[in-house]
Each structure stands twice: as structure tokens, then as C-alpha cells.
Design an enzyme around this catalytic site. Structure first.
Site, PDB file in Angstrom:
ATOM      1  N   LEU A  52       0.607  -3.366   5.594  1.00 36.68           N
ATOM      2  CA  LEU A  52       0.061  -3.596   4.946  1.00 36.68           C
ATOM      3  C   LEU A  52       0.340  -1.742   4.196  1.00 36.68           C
ATOM      4  O   LEU A  52       1.251  -1.039   4.755  1.00 36.68           O
ATOM      5  CB  LEU A  52      -0.820  -2.975   5.968  1.00 36.68           C
ATOM      6  N   ASP A  53       0.201  -1.981   2.247  1.00 33.89           N
ATOM      7  CA  ASP A  53       0.325  -1.046   1.515  1.00 33.89           C
ATOM      8  C   ASP A  53      -0.050   0.441   2.587  1.00 33.89           C
ATOM      9  O   ASP A  53      -1.097   0.674   3.584  1.00 33.89           O
ATOM     10  CB  ASP A  53      -0.401  -1.233   0.915  1.00 33.89           C
ATOM     11  N   GLN A  54       0.257   1.402   2.520  1.00 34.59           N
ATOM     12  CA  GLN A  54       0.113   2.858   3.212  1.00 34.59           C
ATOM     13  C   GLN A  54      -1.505   3.813   2.513  1.00 34.59           C
ATOM     14  O   GLN A  54      -1.861   3.488   3.612  1.00 34.59           O
ATOM     15  CB  GLN A  54       0.735   4.027   2.517  1.00 34.59           C
ATOM     16  N   ARG A 104      -3.731  -6.177  -4.929  1.00 32.63           N
ATOM     17  CA  ARG A 104      -3.870  -4.570  -5.907  1.00 32.63           C
ATOM     18  C   ARG A 104      -4.211  -5.674  -7.035  1.00 32.63           C
ATOM     19  O   ARG A 104      -4.881  -4.985  -8.219  1.00 32.63           O
ATOM     20  CB  ARG A 104      -3.057  -3.638  -5.364  1.00 32.63           C
TER      21      ARG A 104
END
Length: 243
Positions: free
Chosen positions: A71-73, A177
Site C-alpha cells: 500500500l502507498d505510505q 490515485r
């Protein structure tokens, strides 16, 4: 998972922190509810990552759980890890073969579509701008272009804001995103594809559900509750009915 690998030291505070993130665990897997701001992997100046904290669950021979997806930060929510090499291989194949079902929630702002659901299929290609990798729309025949499919549904609307459910069929970097931004409704707080801190203090994207086959063969569903800051912003925007 090399045998006799030295186990990094983790402070008592960090050990308590990561244990508090556990949603589910058994002898094959550990599932976490990752908070926004915690990187999944280290490197690039990251001081603390989930991968580092997995040392808390290491065996005496140094073997520790292994990441099988990312997962992205800035993204919060469900992350599954494998406790054994066979489990890691099995779960990695589940993701690679698109047999998992991932459901995300996002708070967005922009020119909302008239209809409430659809599928985004714009191919994406990775580029580097000012040294930062990002995904942009690409023609299918462009070198490096990757197929990307995101199913979406608007759960609540309020002016130019919406609560969106996104179900990525593919797993490209920054896929949700980039796709929502390309569609004209970037995620609030997205500094790379939206307006960043002008719209929210952090990326308002949450990995809410993961349906996956357990290495033992059982179909399992893991859920992470919506973080309080996400819920509060949804309420402020009049989107709480969709949660």
C-alpha cells in the site's frame, strides 16, 4: 526468509504499536490495519516501516513474516503478510493471478460524473518527474504502458465532493490515485495527483476490504474500519451516509 537471519531490535513502544495493528493472525498469515503515514517498506529515507516492524513476529531462527503486496505510505487499511515461505508463494500467486478482491474507499473532489458507477480502463505508464515516479495516461501501444482496470462506484455525493468505492482489477503503482485523477475527481490530500494539503492533511484513500484465499484453501474476508480522520472529513463534507 533466510535461516539464522539476525533479528533487528524493535523498541517496546514500536512492538506494542505494531501488535495493536493486527486484525487477524494464525500460523500462516498476519493481517494488519496499516495507518496512513506508515510506509510498508523501508528505503528512501523512511525511518520506520511495517517491514521493519515485522521483526517483532520473528521466530528464534530469524525467520520473520514477509510482505506479499503493498500500500502507498499515505494509504491506510488492510495489508496481509505471510509467516512462511510456502504461504508467501501462495499469496503472491493469488495477487498476481488477480484472484483477490480489493475494495478501497476514497474521498474525492472534482467534476463528478452524472452516473454513479463505471469502469476506468486507461492504460498507465510510469514516468519520472523531478525524480519522483508517477503514473500517467498512455496509449496501449506506448512502450512501457500497462493495462489498468479500476471499477468504481459513488456511494455519496455533496456538491463537487464524493465518497467513492474503488475495486482495482489490476495492481499497478498508484492505480486508483491516477485513474480517479484522470477521470477528473482526484483524491483529497493527494500531493502527486491532486491538490495535496490544500484539500486534506493526508491522502484520503483507505483499503477497506480484502477477499483472498488463505494458504489452507479457505476463502477469507478481512476488513479494516475507516480511520477516524477519514470519517470526520466525510462527515464535514456531508458524505457520512455512504460509510
Amino acid at each position: 526468509m533466510t535461516r539464522n537471519r539476525p533479528v533487528p531490535k524493535v523498541s517496546a513502544e514500536d512492538a506494542a504499536f505494531v501488535r495493536n495493528l493486527v486484525i487477524y493472525e494464525d500460523d500462516k498469515v498476519i493481517v494488519f490495519n496499516k495507518p496512513s503515514g506508515l510506509a510498508v517498506q523501508g528505503g528512501g529515507g523512511v525511518a520506520r516501516s511495517l517491514d521493519d516492524l515485522l521483526a517483532v513476529f520473528a521466530k528464534s531462527n530469524g525467520k520473520r513474516p514477509r510482505l506479499v503486496h503493498r500500500l502507498d505510505q499515505g494509504t491506510s487499511g488492510v495489508v496481509i503478510t505471510a509467516r512462511t515461505q510456502p504461504a508467501a508463494a501462495f499469496l503472491s500467486e493469488e495477487f498476481a493471478s488477480r484472484r483477490t478482491e480489493k475494495t478501497y474507499l476514497a474521498l474525492v473532489q472534482g467534476t463528478l460524473p452524472a452516473h454513479d458507477e463505471g469502469t476506468l480502463e486507461t492504460p498507465l505508464v510510469k514516468v519520472a518527474e523531478a525524480g519522483r515516479p508517477r503514473m500517467i495516461a498512455a496509449k496501449a501501444d506506448r512502450k512501457g504502458a500497462q493495462e489498468a482496470i479500476t471499477h468504481w462506484r459513488i456511494l455519496a455525493r455533496a456538491g463537487d465532493n464524493a465518497l467513492v468505492e474503488a475495486r482495482p482489477e489490476t495492481g499497478r503503482m498508484h492505480q486508483i490515485r491516477a485513474h480517479l485523477s484522470i477521470a477528473g475527481m482526484p483524491i483529497l490530500g493527494d500531493w502527486l495527483y491532486g491538490t495535496g494539503a490544500q484539500s486534506a492533511p493526508r491522502l484520503m484513500l483507505h483499503a477497506a476490504k480484502l477477499n483472498i484465499c488463505h494458504p489452507d484453501g479457505e476463502a477469507m474476508k478481512f476488513e479494516a474500519p475507516v480511520p477516524e480522520d477519514f470519517r470526520e472529513l466525510a462527515e464535514t463534507l456531508g458524505l457520512q451516509a455512504g460509510l
